[in-house]
Scaffold this motif. Structure first.
Motif, PDB file in Angstrom:
ATOM      1  N   SER A  75       0.849  -1.188   0.000  1.00 50.20           N
ATOM      2  CA  SER A  75       0.000   0.000   0.000  1.00 50.20           C
ATOM      3  C   SER A  75       0.888   1.242   0.000  1.00 50.20           C
ATOM      4  CB  SER A  75      -0.914   0.035   1.228  1.00 50.20           C
ATOM      5  OG  SER A  75      -1.826  -1.037   1.209  1.00 50.20           O
ATOM      6  N   ASN A  95      -4.127   0.683  -2.460  1.00 48.55           N
ATOM      7  CA  ASN A  95      -3.681  -0.675  -2.165  1.00 48.55           C
ATOM      8  C   ASN A  95      -3.296  -1.373  -3.463  1.00 48.55           C
ATOM      9  OD1 ASN A  95      -4.678  -3.835  -1.760  1.00 48.55           O
ATOM     10  ND2 ASN A  95      -3.490  -3.006  -0.066  1.00 48.55           N
ATOM     11  N   SER A 132       0.051  -5.194   5.679  1.00 49.18           N
ATOM     12  CA  SER A 132      -0.745  -4.403   6.615  1.00 49.18           C
ATOM     13  C   SER A 132      -0.191  -4.417   8.033  1.00 49.18           C
ATOM     14  CB  SER A 132      -2.190  -4.919   6.623  1.00 49.18           C
ATOM     15  OG  SER A 132      -2.211  -6.313   6.967  1.00 49.18           O
TER      16      SER A 132
END
Length: 411
Positions: A75, A95, A132
């Motif tokens: 991202s 993303n 993430s």
């Protein structure tokens, strides 16, 4: 109560340490400080250049995975500073997902330049991460802000392209130069009732490589070019060692007086791996242990080669001279050279190899070619003495001989 207070006091340092560690983990770090990430970000381009005050500017961000490991959930997040702002805060994070090794993704953003901005530079931050659970990594970039409109009507023309070397070999480094000419013939011109000067302005010039060929020069600003005048811009180019033969196209982009005067040219660059060809020009016969051997050396490369030098190598043989310097060889040019060879150890005799050194531009190259085996013969001079023994005295006086003559290779 006293015991309970004592227990809390002892636990406070531990809680403080945990809070500090948590703060460090959540704080973005710069790309230079992070050694764990396998990603790299860069601004590929932005248009218009420079960004216009009170207008939108499009920015292309390139994210590349330059290591062997795969990034599973890539991202990026763009955070501009005044006078820049995003067209929508919902577009801040993009993303990309999976990014395999040696692959890249280009993401486009649109920024607005505040109408009260002053000409100069503006900056924005790009945060990126590989998944993430990883912390954000930050890089900061700048763009020029100003007006692209000038009261000029000069017209640029790409007049000449020069490469050094003219034809690259795999592994070469060199330069490509461009001559830009202002084709105006008068100092002023009247257009729609208004007078304009005929200067041509080069606000920026960049050369972009292909998927294989690399360019290593930064953006150039040539400034003002008067009517009838020219300017030459030079860029550095690298051709990797494993580059296949062929013609590759580089992109020369020039930002001129205004957007209507911008230019983009496709520039060819040729890569050719051919070099020197070395073949015997007569049978390699040594009589009574010595003789003269001749070779044709031809330049098969489409470019002029310099500092050409040939050295014969064979076990059990002594050559005179040990190395011959030819010098410059034009394309398709051929030299015939001659060496004296004397057998010193017939038992150790090996086939003859010619080692060549030369330069293409300012790049050093070497090539070797096995040209064959010697034919050894014995000859009687009529007195029971071989010609080799009879010639021994003459060899001391005359020494080794070498001649070289130049001729054009015939079809």
């Amino acid at each position: 109560m006293q015991r309970r207070n004592l227990k809390i006091t002892k636990e406070l340092p531990t809680l403080a340490i945990l809070l500090v560690l948590l703060t460090i983990m959540l704080t973005p770090v710069s790309g230079q400080e992070s050694s764990a990430t396998s990603l790299d970000v860069d601004v590929q381009k932005y248009e218009p250049y420079p960004a216009e005050i009170g207008q939108y500017v499009d920015v292309w961000i390139k994210v590349e995975n330059f290591r062997s490991g795969q990034s599973d959930d890539v991202s990026i997040r763009l955070v501009p500073e005044y006078p820049l702002s995003l067209d929508s805060e919902n577009n801040a994070i993009k993303n990309i997902g999976i990014l395999s090794p040696d692959t890249a993704s280009v993401q486009e953003y649109r920024l607005y330049v505040d109408e009260n901005a002053k000409p100069g530079t503006a900056s924005f931050d790009v945060y990126y991460r590989g998944d993430s659970d990883s912390p954000w990594v930050k890089d900061t970039f700048e763009m020029k802000v100003g007006s692209t409109t000038f009261e000029s009507k000069g017209t640029l023309e790409l007049e000449d392209i020069t490469a050094n070397p003219g034809v690259f070999s795999p592994g070469d480094i060199g330069t490509v130069s461009f001559t830009l000419t202002n084709t105006a013939t008068e100092n002023t011109i009247t257009f729609e009732g208004k007078d304009y000067d005929t200067n041509a302005r080069v606000q920026s010039a960049t050369l972009s490589g292909s998927e294989i060929i690399r360019t290593t020069s930064v953006e150039q600003d040539a400034g003002i070019i008067g009517p009838g005048n020219s300017v030459t811009l030079t860029f550095n180019v690298e051709v990797p060692e494993d580059t296949p033969e062929g013609t590759y196209y580089l992109d020369l982009s020039v930002i001129g007086n205004s957007h209507s005067y911008n230019n983009n040219w496709r520039v060819p660059l040729t890569v050719d791996s051919s070099s020197l060809k070395m073949i015997p020009s007569k049978p390699m016969t040594l009589t009574n242990g010595e003789g003269k051997i001749q070779f044709d050396v031809a330049n098969l490369h489409p470019n002029t080669l310099s500092s050409v030098s040939i050295r014969p190598e064979a076990e059990g043989i002594k050559f005179s001279p040990a190395e011959y310097f030819i010098g410059t060889m034009k394309p398709d040019e051929l030299f015939t050279i001659e060496f004296t060879a004397v057998v010193e150890d017939e038992e150790a005799l090996t086939p003859l190899t010619l080692d060549a050194e030369y330069r293409n531009g300012f790049n050093d190259h070497t090539t070797s070619e096995e040209v064959g085996s010697f034919d050894l013969t014995e000859e009687d001079n009529g007195n029971g003495v071989t010609s080799a023994a009879a010639a021994l005295g003459l060899a001391v006086v005359a020494g080794s001989t070498l001649f070289v003559y130049r001729k054009k290779k015939k079809d």
